[in-house]
Motif scaffolding. Sequence first.
Motif, short mmCIF file in Angstrom:
data_model
loop_
_atom_site.label_atom_id
_atom_site.label_comp_id
_atom_site.label_asym_id
_atom_site.label_seq_id
_atom_site.Cartn_x
_atom_site.Cartn_y
_atom_site.Cartn_z
N ASP A 121 94.16 -2.86 11.66
CA ASP A 121 94.77 -3.75 12.65
C ASP A 121 94.26 -3.41 14.04
O ASP A 121 94.06 -2.24 14.38
CB ASP A 121 96.30 -3.58 12.65
CG ASP A 121 96.90 -3.99 13.99
OD1 ASP A 121 96.91 -5.18 14.28
OD2 ASP A 121 97.29 -3.09 14.76
N ALA A 150 96.64 -8.28 14.81
CA ALA A 150 98.08 -8.33 15.05
C ALA A 150 98.40 -7.47 16.26
O ALA A 150 97.98 -6.31 16.34
CB ALA A 150 98.85 -7.82 13.83
N ASP A 151 99.14 -8.06 17.19
CA ASP A 151 99.54 -7.36 18.41
C ASP A 151 100.87 -6.66 18.13
O ASP A 151 101.88 -7.34 17.85
CB ASP A 151 99.69 -8.38 19.53
CG ASP A 151 99.93 -7.74 20.88
OD1 ASP A 151 100.49 -6.61 20.93
OD2 ASP A 151 99.56 -8.35 21.90
N VAL A 152 100.88 -5.34 18.20
CA VAL A 152 102.11 -4.61 17.83
C VAL A 152 103.25 -4.86 18.80
O VAL A 152 104.39 -4.52 18.52
CB VAL A 152 101.86 -3.08 17.68
CG1 VAL A 152 100.84 -2.79 16.59
CG2 VAL A 152 101.46 -2.44 19.01
N ARG A 153 102.96 -5.52 19.93
CA ARG A 153 104.04 -5.88 20.87
C ARG A 153 104.90 -7.03 20.34
O ARG A 153 105.97 -7.28 20.85
CB ARG A 153 103.45 -6.33 22.21
CG ARG A 153 102.92 -5.20 23.05
CD ARG A 153 102.17 -5.71 24.26
NE ARG A 153 100.93 -6.39 23.88
CZ ARG A 153 99.95 -6.68 24.72
NH1 ARG A 153 100.06 -6.37 25.99
NH2 ARG A 153 98.86 -7.28 24.30
N ILE A 184 98.17 2.69 24.40
CA ILE A 184 97.42 2.69 25.66
C ILE A 184 97.76 3.96 26.43
O ILE A 184 98.79 4.60 26.16
CB ILE A 184 97.71 1.44 26.51
CG1 ILE A 184 99.22 1.32 26.81
CG2 ILE A 184 97.21 0.18 25.81
CD1 ILE A 184 99.56 0.25 27.83
N SER A 241 102.00 12.41 20.78
CA SER A 241 101.07 13.07 21.71
C SER A 241 101.70 14.40 22.09
O SER A 241 102.92 14.59 21.91
CB SER A 241 100.91 12.20 22.96
OG SER A 241 100.23 12.90 23.99
N PRO A 250 98.56 14.67 19.21
CA PRO A 250 97.24 15.16 19.61
C PRO A 250 97.24 15.72 21.03
O PRO A 250 97.94 15.21 21.91
CB PRO A 250 96.35 13.90 19.54
CG PRO A 250 97.14 12.89 18.75
CD PRO A 250 98.58 13.21 19.02
N GLY A 251 96.43 16.75 21.23
CA GLY A 251 96.02 17.12 22.59
C GLY A 251 94.95 16.13 23.01
O GLY A 251 94.83 15.04 22.43
N ILE A 286 91.72 14.20 23.00
CA ILE A 286 90.78 13.93 21.92
C ILE A 286 89.65 13.07 22.47
O ILE A 286 89.88 12.14 23.26
CB ILE A 286 91.49 13.18 20.76
CG1 ILE A 286 92.74 13.95 20.28
CG2 ILE A 286 90.52 12.93 19.61
CD1 ILE A 286 92.47 15.33 19.70
N THR A 290 87.86 10.30 22.66
CA THR A 290 87.86 8.89 22.26
C THR A 290 87.58 8.05 23.50
O THR A 290 87.64 8.57 24.62
CB THR A 290 89.24 8.46 21.71
OG1 THR A 290 90.17 8.42 22.81
CG2 THR A 290 89.75 9.40 20.63
N PRO A 291 87.34 6.75 23.32
CA PRO A 291 87.14 5.90 24.51
C PRO A 291 88.27 6.00 25.53
O PRO A 291 88.04 5.93 26.73
CB PRO A 291 87.05 4.49 23.90
CG PRO A 291 86.43 4.73 22.55
CD PRO A 291 87.04 6.02 22.07
N VAL A 298 90.07 8.65 26.42
CA VAL A 298 89.88 9.85 27.25
C VAL A 298 88.55 9.77 28.01
O VAL A 298 88.45 10.21 29.15
CB VAL A 298 89.98 11.11 26.37
CG1 VAL A 298 89.37 12.32 27.03
CG2 VAL A 298 91.44 11.38 26.07
#
Length: 253
Positions: free
Chosen positions: A38, A64-67, A95, A145, A187-188, A190, A192-193, A195
């Motif tokens: 998703d 699908a938008d989880v909002r 986000i 997090s 997570p600390g 990580i 990813t885009p 960070v």
Amino acid sequence: MATEEFAGKIALVTGGGSGIGRATALAFAEAGAKVAVDDIADGGGRETVRLIEQAGGKAIYIHADVRDENEVQAMVETIVATFGRLDFAFNNAGISGGARLDEFWDSATFNDTFAINARGVFYCLKHEIAQMLRQGSGAIVNTASVSGMAGPGHPSYVGAKHAVVGMTRTVGMAYAAQGIRVNAVCPGAIDTPMVQRVMRNNPANIKLIEAMHPMQRIGQASEIADAVLFLCSDRAGFITGHPLAVDGGRLAG
Ligand code: NAD
């Protein structure tokens, strides 16, 4: 490598088009599960499906938008219509919320961050658990997090991630006797885009972020995927309601 306990099982990953979600979708597929990816960023979501298929796995993309609760409900219905059941769910879409000082008290940032990072997890839990109750089994992992366990940061992100930890505990307890386990990863930082966007703004941030972790490095998305698959596996069969830090020792101090 496919394992017996994941082979033929059905896994959902929200926010599966990037970063931690993509790495976990790939890991589920590699372990033999069929994966529903998703996202709202269609390019990223479809690319994750392509990567899974290229490696010989099976996956579908669902926008699908989880909002939106209706979209979340329809997402679960699509998975059941396609694959017949839902064994694992990784509620990961999120986000970064406010990052700048002037966003600390920004109400729009707060509302956006809670809508995705907290209310989105609530909607996903609600509709996933309804299906898992019909089956009598299931395992869910939410992405919280280190910000769900400690104060540094902004009220929007830290508050939403504390909410995720709280819901993980409450819902984990509520369904523990019905064969459904609910845990979280914390997570600390990580790589990813998400960070990378923060670090691109100021390269000095890289050293600062690394230094926050006793291991003096940031983590890899595959290291979160490993923890998620462990929490979904039978080896974690007596674990529920638990927020698991995967953070290079950051929360230990
Ligand atoms: P990312 O930006 O690489 O990926 C997030 C994905 O979620 C994107 O593909 C995005 O399109 C999707 N998404 C955003 N809003 C959505 C919505 N409303 N509905 C469906 N999909 C949506 O970020 P990431 O670093 O992989 O983060 C994944 C999760 O991990 C987030 O919940 C984040 O808060 C959490 N997290 C990340 C870090 C980190 O350092 N990267 C640390 C702790 C927690």
